[in-house]
Design a protein around this motif. Structure first.
Motif, PDB file in Angstrom:
ATOM      1  N   SER A 135      52.898  72.891  36.856  1.00  0.00           N
ATOM      2  CA  SER A 135      51.531  72.406  36.071  1.00  0.00           C
ATOM      3  C   SER A 135      51.403  74.342  35.511  1.00  0.00           C
ATOM      4  N   ALA A 136      50.338  74.327  37.103  1.00  0.00           N
ATOM      5  CA  ALA A 136      49.901  75.965  37.850  1.00  0.00           C
ATOM      6  C   ALA A 136      50.589  77.182  37.263  1.00  0.00           C
ATOM      7  N   ALA A 137      51.809  76.856  37.597  1.00  0.00           N
ATOM      8  CA  ALA A 137      52.661  78.562  37.519  1.00  0.00           C
ATOM      9  C   ALA A 137      52.625  78.326  35.834  1.00  0.00           C
ATOM     10  N   LEU A 138      52.438  76.860  35.140  1.00  0.00           N
ATOM     11  CA  LEU A 138      52.824  77.383  33.308  1.00  0.00           C
ATOM     12  C   LEU A 138      52.170  78.384  32.912  1.00  0.00           C
ATOM     13  N   ASP A 139      51.099  77.685  33.394  1.00  0.00           N
ATOM     14  CA  ASP A 139      49.414  77.229  32.876  1.00  0.00           C
ATOM     15  C   ASP A 139      49.304  78.770  33.162  1.00  0.00           C
ATOM     16  N   ALA A 140      49.705  79.351  33.683  1.00  0.00           N
ATOM     17  CA  ALA A 140      49.126  80.826  34.456  1.00  0.00           C
ATOM     18  C   ALA A 140      49.784  81.908  33.786  1.00  0.00           C
ATOM     19  N   LEU A 141      51.020  81.047  33.685  1.00  0.00           N
ATOM     20  CA  LEU A 141      52.521  82.076  32.391  1.00  0.00           C
ATOM     21  C   LEU A 141      51.560  82.200  30.996  1.00  0.00           C
ATOM     22  N   ASP A 142      51.089  81.006  30.662  1.00  0.00           N
ATOM     23  CA  ASP A 142      50.805  80.693  29.403  1.00  0.00           C
ATOM     24  C   ASP A 142      49.598  82.098  28.861  1.00  0.00           C
ATOM     25  N   ASP A 143      48.670  81.536  30.059  1.00  0.00           N
ATOM     26  CA  ASP A 143      47.389  82.756  29.821  1.00  0.00           C
ATOM     27  C   ASP A 143      48.013  84.052  30.084  1.00  0.00           C
ATOM     28  N   VAL A 144      49.135  84.461  30.817  1.00  0.00           N
ATOM     29  CA  VAL A 144      49.742  86.283  30.811  1.00  0.00           C
ATOM     30  C   VAL A 144      50.033  86.585  28.860  1.00  0.00           C
ATOM     31  N   VAL A 145      50.815  85.330  28.388  1.00  0.00           N
ATOM     32  CA  VAL A 145      51.783  85.721  27.469  1.00  0.00           C
ATOM     33  C   VAL A 145      50.437  85.592  26.444  1.00  0.00           C
ATOM     34  N   GLU A 146      49.557  84.895  26.691  1.00  0.00           N
ATOM     35  CA  GLU A 146      48.346  85.485  25.519  1.00  0.00           C
ATOM     36  C   GLU A 146      48.036  86.630  25.770  1.00  0.00           C
ATOM     37  N   ALA A 147      47.260  87.006  26.506  1.00  0.00           N
ATOM     38  CA  ALA A 147      47.490  88.182  27.091  1.00  0.00           C
ATOM     39  C   ALA A 147      47.905  89.070  26.580  1.00  0.00           C
ATOM     40  N   VAL A 148      49.016  88.825  26.833  1.00  0.00           N
ATOM     41  CA  VAL A 148      50.740  90.340  26.254  1.00  0.00           C
ATOM     42  C   VAL A 148      50.563  89.892  25.242  1.00  0.00           C
ATOM     43  N   ALA A 149      51.248  89.197  24.209  1.00  0.00           N
ATOM     44  CA  ALA A 149      51.501  88.701  23.178  1.00  0.00           C
ATOM     45  C   ALA A 149      50.278  88.529  21.748  1.00  0.00           C
ATOM     46  N   GLY A 150      49.383  87.795  22.225  1.00  0.00           N
ATOM     47  CA  GLY A 150      48.376  87.291  21.644  1.00  0.00           C
ATOM     48  C   GLY A 150      47.229  88.318  21.594  1.00  0.00           C
TER      49      GLY A 150
END
Length: 91
Positions: free
Chosen positions: A43-58
């Motif tokens: 879950s920590a890895a998925l949360d961190a990935l969501d943060d990266v995706v938000e920074a890159v795509a959002g």
């Protein structure tokens, strides 16, 4: 729990690869965007990935404030007058 990305979370083109590393860390990779993040748990890895995706795509980023620049040990005025030239080491 992982948060939704800025796009459609149920979109068929969203593909995530989740791997447990030999050191016990977890790696999550968004294959469409080609970005990766790690965490101590799935879950920590998925949360961190969501943060990266938000920074890159959002809209996950913002220009640094003067205070943030000072926290890095740089005078904001000096930083603004440096121009867009890369340092020799980065060219």
């Amino acid at each position: 729990m992982a948060r939704a990305d800025p796009g459609d979370v149920d979109a068929p083109e969203r593909e995530i690869r989740l791997l447990k590393n030999p050191d016990g860390q977890w790696t999550a990779r968004d294959l469409r965007l080609g970005v990766t993040a790690q965490g101590d748990s799935r879950s920590a890895a998925l949360d961190a990935l969501d943060d990266v995706v938000e920074a890159v795509a959002g809209d996950g980023g913002h220009p640094p404030t003067d205070e943030e620049i000072r926290d890095l040990g740089v005078d904001p005025e000096t930083g603004r007058t440096q121009g867009d030239e890369l340092p020799d080491v980065l060219q």
